[in-house]
Design a protein around this motif. Sequence first.
Motif, PDB file in Angstrom:
ATOM      1  N   GLU A   1      -9.365   2.914 -37.356  1.00 11.73           N
ATOM      2  CA  GLU A   1      -9.123   3.692 -39.119  1.00 11.73           C
ATOM      3  C   GLU A   1      -7.711   3.352 -39.577  1.00 11.73           C
ATOM      4  N   GLU A   2      -7.833   3.524 -40.517  1.00  2.12           N
ATOM      5  CA  GLU A   2      -6.494   3.219 -41.303  1.00  2.12           C
ATOM      6  C   GLU A   2      -6.151   5.143 -41.023  1.00  2.12           C
ATOM      7  N   ASN A   3      -4.407   5.172 -41.241  1.00  2.00           N
ATOM      8  CA  ASN A   3      -4.030   5.789 -40.834  1.00  2.00           C
ATOM      9  C   ASN A   3      -3.794   6.307 -39.899  1.00  2.00           C
ATOM     10  N   LYS A   4      -3.684   5.784 -38.299  1.00  2.00           N
ATOM     11  CA  LYS A   4      -4.270   6.745 -37.271  1.00  2.00           C
ATOM     12  C   LYS A   4      -3.017   6.171 -36.730  1.00  2.00           C
ATOM     13  N   ILE A   5      -2.809   6.968 -36.361  1.00  2.00           N
ATOM     14  CA  ILE A   5      -1.039   6.457 -35.226  1.00  2.00           C
ATOM     15  C   ILE A   5      -2.150   6.439 -33.457  1.00  2.00           C
ATOM     16  N   THR A   6      -2.211   5.228 -32.753  1.00  2.00           N
ATOM     17  CA  THR A   6      -3.196   5.140 -31.975  1.00  2.00           C
ATOM     18  C   THR A   6      -1.223   3.747 -31.060  1.00  2.00           C
ATOM     19  N   GLY A   7      -2.059   4.813 -29.563  1.00  2.00           N
ATOM     20  CA  GLY A   7      -1.703   4.317 -28.138  1.00  2.00           C
ATOM     21  C   GLY A   7      -2.642   3.788 -27.771  1.00  2.00           C
ATOM     22  N   VAL A   8      -1.286   1.896 -26.985  1.00  2.00           N
ATOM     23  CA  VAL A   8      -2.375   0.995 -26.590  1.00  2.00           C
ATOM     24  C   VAL A   8      -1.980   1.035 -25.067  1.00  2.00           C
ATOM     25  N   ILE A   9      -2.536   1.639 -24.670  1.00  2.00           N
ATOM     26  CA  ILE A   9      -2.086   1.864 -23.135  1.00  2.00           C
ATOM     27  C   ILE A   9      -2.774   0.798 -21.780  1.00  2.00           C
ATOM     28  N   GLY A  10      -2.080   1.488 -20.989  1.00  2.00           N
ATOM     29  CA  GLY A  10      -2.876   0.158 -19.823  1.00  2.00           C
ATOM     30  C   GLY A  10      -1.889  -0.686 -18.966  1.00  2.00           C
ATOM     31  N   ARG A  11      -2.143  -0.862 -17.865  1.00  2.00           N
ATOM     32  CA  ARG A  11      -0.861  -1.502 -16.913  1.00  2.00           C
ATOM     33  C   ARG A  11      -0.345  -2.833 -17.098  1.00  2.00           C
ATOM     34  N   ASN A  12       0.757  -2.887 -16.345  1.00  2.00           N
ATOM     35  CA  ASN A  12       1.278  -4.296 -16.675  1.00  2.00           C
ATOM     36  C   ASN A  12       0.643  -5.374 -16.636  1.00  2.00           C
ATOM     37  N   GLY A  13       0.163  -6.549 -17.914  1.00  2.64           N
ATOM     38  CA  GLY A  13       0.276  -7.230 -17.327  1.00  2.64           C
ATOM     39  C   GLY A  13      -1.512  -7.316 -17.734  1.00  2.64           C
ATOM     40  N   VAL A  14      -2.236  -6.484 -19.051  1.00  2.00           N
ATOM     41  CA  VAL A  14      -3.318  -6.118 -18.930  1.00  2.00           C
ATOM     42  C   VAL A  14      -4.244  -7.066 -20.756  1.00  2.00           C
ATOM     43  N   GLY A  15      -2.491  -7.003 -21.296  1.00  2.00           N
ATOM     44  CA  GLY A  15      -3.252  -7.609 -22.244  1.00  2.00           C
ATOM     45  C   GLY A  15      -2.831  -6.370 -22.990  1.00  2.00           C
ATOM     46  N   LYS A  16      -1.894  -5.847 -23.628  1.00  2.00           N
ATOM     47  CA  LYS A  16      -1.325  -4.911 -24.566  1.00  2.00           C
ATOM     48  C   LYS A  16      -0.917  -5.714 -25.684  1.00  2.00           C
ATOM     49  N   THR A  17      -0.048  -6.600 -25.624  1.00  2.00           N
ATOM     50  CA  THR A  17       0.680  -7.199 -25.629  1.00  2.00           C
ATOM     51  C   THR A  17       0.681  -8.317 -26.717  1.00  2.00           C
ATOM     52  N   THR A  18      -0.440  -9.180 -25.525  1.00  2.00           N
ATOM     53  CA  THR A  18      -1.511 -10.138 -25.916  1.00  2.00           C
ATOM     54  C   THR A  18      -2.660  -9.568 -27.496  1.00  2.00           C
ATOM     55  N   LEU A  19      -2.829  -8.308 -27.169  1.00  2.00           N
ATOM     56  CA  LEU A  19      -4.164  -8.490 -28.171  1.00  2.00           C
ATOM     57  C   LEU A  19      -2.591  -7.495 -29.362  1.00  2.00           C
ATOM     58  N   LEU A  20      -2.215  -7.287 -29.411  1.00  2.00           N
ATOM     59  CA  LEU A  20      -0.885  -6.825 -30.098  1.00  2.00           C
ATOM     60  C   LEU A  20      -0.300  -8.442 -31.278  1.00  2.00           C
ATOM     61  N   LYS A  21      -0.238  -9.213 -30.495  1.00  2.00           N
ATOM     62  CA  LYS A  21       0.446 -10.093 -31.154  1.00  2.00           C
ATOM     63  C   LYS A  21      -0.781 -10.623 -31.553  1.00  2.00           C
ATOM     64  N   ILE A  22      -2.314 -10.904 -31.510  1.00  2.00           N
ATOM     65  CA  ILE A  22      -3.027 -11.561 -32.318  1.00  2.00           C
ATOM     66  C   ILE A  22      -3.120 -10.324 -33.271  1.00  2.00           C
ATOM     67  N   MET A  23      -3.063  -9.687 -33.259  1.00  2.00           N
ATOM     68  CA  MET A  23      -3.488  -8.303 -34.455  1.00  2.00           C
ATOM     69  C   MET A  23      -2.303  -8.604 -35.700  1.00  2.00           C
ATOM     70  N   ALA A  24      -0.541  -9.547 -34.915  1.00  2.00           N
ATOM     71  CA  ALA A  24      -0.302  -9.426 -35.798  1.00  2.00           C
ATOM     72  C   ALA A  24      -0.160 -10.787 -36.805  1.00  2.00           C
ATOM     73  N   GLY A  25      -0.777 -11.803 -35.560  1.00  2.00           N
ATOM     74  CA  GLY A  25      -1.347 -13.611 -36.411  1.00  2.00           C
ATOM     75  C   GLY A  25       0.235 -14.196 -35.501  1.00  2.00           C
TER      76      GLY A  25
END
Lengths: 221, 300, 241
Positions: free
Chosen positions: B27-51
Amino acid sequence: MTTLLVSVIPIVIMIAVLILSLKFRLKMNVKITHWLLIVYVGVLLLSLCISFFMKSEEPAEMVEEKQKTDLYEAIYSGEISKIDTPYLLDKNSFDYSGESLSITSANAEVGTTIFIERKSVDDNMIEAHIYGSFSHMNGMDFSEKIVPPRVKISEQYMSIIYPGSQVIKLALMKNVFAVNQITGDKMVNGVTIDGPIVYLRIPQSLEVKAGSELSLQEVGK
Amino acid sequence: MSVIECRELSKAYLRKKVLNQISFTIEENKITGVIGRNGVGKTTLLKIMAGFTKETSGEIRVLEQRPFNNLYTSVNSIFVDDQMSFPPALQLQELLEAAQTFYPNWDMDFAQRLFKYFNFDPKHYHNTLSKGRTSTFNAIVGIAARCPITIFDEPTTGMDEAVRKDFYRALLKDYIDHPRTILISSHHLEEMEDLLEDVLLLKNGKVHLHIPISDLKEWAIGLQGQASSVLPWTEGKEVLYQNQIGLNATYVVIKNDLSEAELAQARLNGVKITPVHASDLCIYLTSDTKGGIDDVFINR
Amino acid sequence: MSLSTANLMETVKKQYSFKLKANIDAISSLVGIQLVAILFSLGGIGGSLSSSEGLQINFNYYSADVVLVFTMFWALVTAITITTKPYRNHDFTFVTNRLSSSLSNILFLLTGSLLGAVTANLSRYLLQLIAFLFRDQQVYSGPFDFPVFILGIVMSALYIFCVCSIGYLIGALVQVNKSFVLLVPVLIIGSIFLGESILVQLFQFYVMEPNFVFFLIKILITTALFFLASISILNRMEVRR
């Protein structure tokens, strides 16, 4: 006047660059690279300016006509003495009343041709013309660098003293290949050298002899 | 209004699936923590969001547009991590000025004050900064850009504790003045607990949990006591974590769905009931074994 | 927070001025490489001609050819360099998409080409000066012909910019697959040894074209095709993986 005007342009550009760089220095940190570039372009423009003043020793531009007339054609037709040609390097005339003339030479290459034009009258006058050319396609004439043979007459002998094999050293600035491609300028093809050629105008009935190293060629018949 | 929507989003590098059909909405204007172990795809997910990278299948909408190769997403989002790349020819001050030209909401005054607070020299170069200083500088850029979508991927890498606390505080204060959608991935959940509103927990390329942090704090309970009195309570329930303490005592973490009466009964049986820290819970939830590293040492 | 809209041309303009500052080192290497080229050019090229009457002329030709060729080499390297990962990542730190990134790169390369063309054409005067001062040789250069001077800059810039497009394409291919690092030199060297006629034909097609308009059309189409190919390749690339 135009040369002066053109030489002023780079100076104006340089001053503009300097003023701009000074103005911008207040706003940003000018780094070494900026200075490197400014100094380099400045030096280049400066040498462009200097090149205008270095021109003083350069030869005059060629007469347009000179490129068009073919030297040898004019000589063989016997017409060359009648036109005012920039090919002429030297000209002497001698009073001569003898009936025959022996031509001797010094330092002549074997087979050097002496051209002889018989005048329509016996006026007891021998004229010796020296023709030659040395020009470069980009519009420069270096003919004055050629040392012409000296011609002397004593009694019934005419001696032609060639300067020997003369070597002229020359440094030329060429345009970049990208320009020559369009202008058609080639590496050596742009240079023409001729002569020096000795051309004698003699009275109609004068008998002329020469040594074996010289060949005499009568023209204009 | 939801600003980020994922539907069955998958991403595979060569044959290896990093994200496996994940779906969630932020949702708009929420602060969300993306949590997970190393290599679980956090960075991948965030990079897809950033295009930066392209989804393999599924759909992702950021501000109602597909982010890959999208100028609109790019101008409205910023991706901050310690790999953020700046030209080595520019000084830090010039980098701030460059950022100002690109980001329409950039607050130069604010950036300068953070810059000064963290003792940066305007004439230094980015590639000469230490790891922690790099992260700090990147974080300044990330906060001052005031992008509607601000993504921090492990923003505190290398920062010392004082700077980390300063960063979280600066982020929160600026967020209160200028609300925006913020995603942070970090290992330091306990430091971020006060900052986060939602937690997006990734496990094995899937969204494991996506709940408010307040719910997460009460999501599980720990039961401690004699094994004989504790274990019956775990029957029919999923044990998230189990650890033996001493000879007979044991500690179990289960989902908090016991009724008040059941809890009272348990206490009577000598079971000590404790809340589970969100950060601990995240470790238990994302772990593949029940006993953590201790499992390695038993039954040898 | 209010959302902003982004305009492609605005973004390209911002990225272009950003790159002028960020890639300033490329400009200093241009100066460096041209200075080296000037050093190489100081010897000139010798030639000799003689007349049947025993007159012999020994020339020494000076030209900025080497400077121009070195500048083209610089353009190739620079164009390849700015397609590499670090340079593309600089863009993605700020606002960009792949098209605006390429367009601003092309604008930067065009600027470099113009700068390189102007300095290369001016370097002949520096050559002339150095030959005069340090080799005590007066180098005749003929009258200053302004149209020819401009022609020199335009032609040089076209060559340099075309080389930029080749470099940019090579760089883009290498980004897609690293095997092009080996493949491209193998292809080039292979074509020198095997397909000599191809090189000759290429040379005749571009370098021997005496008509300015035809040359302009040929080289601009070539350059545009190479850049278009690079843009479409880079448009699908992921960054910061």
